[in-house]
Design an enzyme around this catalytic site. Structure first.
Site, PDB file in Angstrom:
ATOM      1  N   ARG A  69       0.538  -1.204  -0.213  1.00  0.00           N
ATOM      2  CA  ARG A  69       0.330   0.116  -0.099  1.00  0.00           C
ATOM      3  C   ARG A  69       0.750   0.942   0.145  1.00  0.00           C
ATOM      4  NH1 ARG A  69      -3.357  -2.820  -1.650  1.00  0.00           N
ATOM      5  NH2 ARG A  69      -5.381  -3.151  -0.961  1.00  0.00           N
ATOM      6  N   GLU A 103      -2.327   7.046  -4.953  1.00  0.00           N
ATOM      7  CA  GLU A 103      -3.022   7.104  -6.059  1.00  0.00           C
ATOM      8  C   GLU A 103      -4.108   7.241  -6.659  1.00  0.00           C
ATOM      9  OE1 GLU A 103      -1.518   3.147  -5.086  1.00  0.00           O
ATOM     10  OE2 GLU A 103      -4.040   2.287  -5.360  1.00  0.00           O
TER      11      GLU A 103
END
Ligand code: NAD
Length: 335
Positions: free
Chosen positions: A237, A266
């Site tokens: 992550r 993101e």
């Protein structure tokens, strides 16, 4: 019964529709595929849905879960493993059934971590472009032999162990750090503390979940403890890494290379074609400017085998919910 998919891509529709006949999913269930990401602006699209199916960058905070419950949604099915983007306590309070896909081909993500490591190490991405342009010079393509090097695995869970097995098989010395290390990790490598892992590893690969306690696990302090010139790989992550600190470590040449499949900001970028747009995220653009940085857009999970498993498990979770059965993939605030 309506199941609405948020953030769905053409391949989600393809795999879910293909696996439906093999599942115990009731014929009465109607699939609705929405390309919109779930957020404050799009939550109203859940109107009419009894259950929703969401992915890694959909927003599932208290406010959005409250709105979903008010619209009549009773179940939230995550078609991913990580659940850092969902407020589980709020979901419990609202009586929402939440289930995830805890494991889908851990080898798929592990093999992507290897692909990133090898591409960056042997510069195959640059070699590909050079050869296509008739440039057969080797200067600039120098790599290191990974055999005999030390690889540090942060998180010895399913994906961490699959990654450790690959590097072990390549003749690397494998170190692992985990607050609750897997018992069988010792057959692949040595469990050490985080400082030792950082100090001794030529490649550090991250495989732990994102929690408050792991947010910016790789910060300025951790980067300073890493072996000079080492490679950092993140397929887990984005927010495990403090990106600004990483950029400083790359600029100072302390960090040798960075390969990431995930990025802390993101959500506004990934899973869409932005080739005609300006990218507003200056940190991301700075990252892309380094020749020793390799970025992929969260594709570690993306193999046919993993997509089949994601569809099968999600549809089994839905069937459990509809039948009122105990669901082993159910999440609650106690987790
Ligand atoms: P897992 O639950 O099997 O293993 C996670 C391990 O991390 C556990 O052993 C846990 O004890 C350990 N851990 C917890 N805190 C830690 C810390 N501070 N330091 C080191 N280790 C710690 O999970 P998994 O299936 O191996 O998945 C790992 C992560 O990979 C997921 O949480 C998800 O974020 C990510 N993931 C990414 C993709 C992708 O497409 N790139 C796909 C699937 C999963």
């Amino acid at each position: 019964m309506q199941l609405s998919f948020f953030s769905s891509q053409p391949y989600d529709r393809r795999f879910f529709e293909a696996r439906r006949s093999a599942s115990t999913c009731d014929d009465e269930v109607v699939f609705t595929f929405l390309s919109a990401e779930l957020d404050r602006q799009t939550v109203a699209l859940a109107e009419g849905a009894d259950a929703i199916c969401v992915f890694v960058n959909d927003k599932l905070d208290r406010d959005i879960l409250t709105q979903l419950a008010a619209l009549g949604v009773r179940a939230v099915l995550l078609r991913c493993a990580g659940y850092n983007h969902l407020d589980l306590e709020a979901a419990d309070e609202l009586g929402l059934f939440v289930a995830r896909v805890p494991a889908y081909s851990p080898e798929a993500v592990a093999e992507h971590a290897l692909a990133l490591t090898m591409t960056l190490n042997r510069r195959t991405h640059r070699a590909y472009n050079r050869v296509r342009e008739g440039n057969f010079m080797l200067d600039g393509l120098l790599g290191m032999t990974l055999h005999g090097k030390t690889v540090g695995i942060v998180g010895t869970g399913r994906i961490g162990r699959a990654t450790a097995a690959i590097f072990h098989g390549m003749g690397c010395r494998v170190l692992g750090f985990d607050p609750a290390p897997a018992a069988d990790f010792e057959r692949l490598g040595t469990v050490v503390d985080m400082d030792r892992l950082l100090a001794e590893s030529d490649v550090v690969s991250l495989h732990c979940p994102l929690f408050d306690s792991t947010h910016h696990l790789i910060d300025e302090r951790a980067l300073a403890r890493m072996k000079s010139g080492a490679m950092l790989v993140n397929t887990s992550r984005g927010a495990l890494i403090d990106t600004v600190a990483v950029i400083e470590a790359l600029k100072s040449r302390r960090l040798g290379a960075l390969a990431i499949d995930v990025y802390e900001q993101e959500a506004p970028l990934f899973f869409a074609d932005r080739s005609d747009e300006f990218i507003d995220d200056d940190v991301f653009v700075r990252l892309m400017s380094f020749p020793n940085v390799l970025i992929t857009g969260h594709q570690g999970f993306f193999t046919a085998e993993a997509m089949n498993e994601i569809a099968d498990t999600t549809l089994a979770n839905l069937a459990d919910f509809l039948a009122g059965r105990v669901c082993s993939n159910r999440l609650s605030g106690a987790d």
